[in-house]
Design an enzyme around this catalytic site. Structure first.
Site, mmCIF file in Angstrom:
data_model
loop_
_atom_site.group_PDB
_atom_site.id
_atom_site.type_symbol
_atom_site.label_atom_id
_atom_site.label_comp_id
_atom_site.label_asym_id
_atom_site.label_seq_id
_atom_site.Cartn_x
_atom_site.Cartn_y
_atom_site.Cartn_z
ATOM 1 N N TRP A 102 -33.544 48.827 -5.808
ATOM 2 C CA TRP A 102 -33.400 49.087 -7.243
ATOM 3 C C TRP A 102 -34.246 50.251 -7.712
ATOM 4 O O TRP A 102 -33.801 51.041 -8.558
ATOM 5 C CB TRP A 102 -33.681 47.816 -8.049
ATOM 6 C CG TRP A 102 -32.519 46.881 -7.932
ATOM 7 C CD1 TRP A 102 -32.478 45.676 -7.299
ATOM 8 C CD2 TRP A 102 -31.186 47.117 -8.417
ATOM 9 N NE1 TRP A 102 -31.208 45.150 -7.354
ATOM 10 C CE2 TRP A 102 -30.393 46.007 -8.025
ATOM 11 C CE3 TRP A 102 -30.583 48.151 -9.127
ATOM 12 C CZ2 TRP A 102 -29.043 45.906 -8.340
ATOM 13 C CZ3 TRP A 102 -29.228 48.050 -9.432
ATOM 14 C CH2 TRP A 102 -28.478 46.936 -9.037
ATOM 15 N N ASP A 182 -39.015 47.310 -14.414
ATOM 16 C CA ASP A 182 -37.759 46.565 -14.369
ATOM 17 C C ASP A 182 -38.101 45.138 -13.964
ATOM 18 O O ASP A 182 -38.499 44.880 -12.823
ATOM 19 C CB ASP A 182 -36.819 47.216 -13.356
ATOM 20 C CG ASP A 182 -35.490 46.498 -13.217
ATOM 21 O OD1 ASP A 182 -35.332 45.398 -13.782
ATOM 22 O OD2 ASP A 182 -34.598 47.037 -12.531
ATOM 23 N N LYS A 206 -29.859 37.206 -14.529
ATOM 24 C CA LYS A 206 -30.513 36.636 -13.357
ATOM 25 C C LYS A 206 -31.363 35.417 -13.724
ATOM 26 O O LYS A 206 -31.282 34.389 -13.083
ATOM 27 C CB LYS A 206 -31.373 37.697 -12.671
ATOM 28 C CG LYS A 206 -30.550 38.898 -12.203
ATOM 29 C CD LYS A 206 -31.410 39.941 -11.524
ATOM 30 C CE LYS A 206 -30.598 41.176 -11.160
ATOM 31 N NZ LYS A 206 -29.505 40.907 -10.225
#
Length: 370
Positions: A102, A182, A206
């Site tokens: 990511w 993040d 999530k």
């Protein structure tokens, strides 16, 4: 428990109590005669929902008063562009620490909007089979003291790497550089000192709710740094000034997120959820470590509590493993296509009984196939 155990990485499992409440309120929210999906986002009914959701999130995360909570759209992937458009308008320098898939995606996107410096990368020294397995020591980081911000990913969902310590920016020679993190896959899974960051962001799908909602927590002094080209609907200052109502927000995902926040408070808050998450992760990692039939490559001090990737020593058995898991009600265990293997995502809503069911299956499969 009649529902299967869902180990999907996102969209992910939600608390059953939340789903039942949403089902009960589907046609008529609190006597309004409307589903939340049918409400005006500016009506008093929805304003009640969004205001409580923000208040509960602020309470759960102890968000300081000089931070704005924004409910946005586009997911964390869109934020990879929205953040530099907002924070690199007056200063194009952006530092990254690359610890997995990511952050790699994030820095590639940010190159379109700023001057990128990879201050450290775990791929350099911590790779196993070409994969990310660790976090570089802070003394390896080469930060720029005049960067607009430093971008981190607190938990790499694909690679299973998680930060448990945060850098001391003054000690690293960058005291005025805000940290942007993040937190998509570990938000609300453990206490986080929001004041250590300039901005936290994450997709809700999530650990909070359904896809379609992105949460941004941003410090007030960073609201007026946008590039001229930043679209109005994505400008943090504009979104903040309009109470996340500059455009129609993702109303139903905000409603579900609000129910999850209420559920978390009922469970005892973030500290209690962290205790449970530590126990769940320990149960699964101990089972993997006790066997040579399964392998986890991540360095032990940074193993994610939320996403546990693992490999079968004999990968010819992958399909049989997944088929057997599905037959036992253990769903979505296939690893990300970029790394292969298996992955169990054990977010807040996954009870320890689900992890125990997975551990029992791991042992059974090894016993019958080894």
């Amino acid at each position: 428990m009649t529902r299967p155990w869902n180990f999907g990485p996102g969209p992910a499992t939600l608390p059953e109590a939340v789903l039942r409440t949403a089902a009960d309120e589907m046609l008529d929210w609190h006597g309004s005669g409307m589903s939340v999906m049918e409400m005006s986002h500016r009506g008093k009914e929805f304003m009640t929902i969004i205001e409580r959701a923000e208040a509960d999130l602020r309470e759960l995360m102890a968000v300081p008063s000089n931070y704005k909570v924004l409910f946005m759209q586009g997911g964390a992937i869109a934020e990879n562009a929205i953040i530099p458009l907002n924070l690199a308008g007056k200063n194009p320098k952006i530092d990254f620490v690359e610890t997995g898939s990511w952050t790699t995606k994030s820095l590639k996107e940010a190159r379109r909007y700023g001057d990128i410096n990879v201050a450290a990368s775990s791929l350099d020294e911590h790779a196993a089979q070409g994969k990310y397995t660790g976090i570089p020591s802070f003394d390896e980081w080469r930060l720029r003291s005049d960067a607009a911000y430093l971008h981190l990913c607190s938990n790499e969902t694909i690679d299973g790497v998680e930060y448990f310590d945060w850098p001391d920016m003054a000690a690293l020679g960058a005291p005025d550089v805000p940290i942007v993190a993040d937190v998509s896959s570990d938000i609300l899974s453990r206490p986080m000192d929001v004041s250590k960051f300039g901005l936290l962001f994450g997709g809700a799908q999530k650990n909070i709710g359904p896809s379609g909602l992105t949460i941004v927590i941003v410090r007030d002094d960073l609201l007026d740094q946008a590039q001229a080209a930043c679209p109005s609907a994505f400008q943090y200052k504009t979104v903040a000034e309009n109470g996340s109502m500059f455009n129609t927000p993702p109303t139903y995902p905000i409603y579900i997120a609000g129910l999850v926040f209420q559920w978390l408070k009922q469970q005892g808050g973030v500290a209690e959820i962290e205790r449970r998450n530590i126990a769940k992760a320990a149960l699964l990692y101990d089972a993997l470590d006790a066997s040579s039939f399964y392998v986890n490559h991540v360095e032990r001090n940074v193993r994610s509590r939320m996403n546990v990737p693992f490999f079968l020593a004999d990968e010819a058995l992958n399909d049989a493993f997944l088929a057997g898991a599905k037959a036992r009600g253990l769903l979505q265990l296939k690893g990300h296509k970029s790394v292969g293997g298996m992955r169990a995502s054990i977010y807040n809503a996954m009870p320890i009984e689900g992890v125990q069911a997975l551990v029992d299956y791991l042992r059974e499969f090894e016993r019958t196939r080894a």
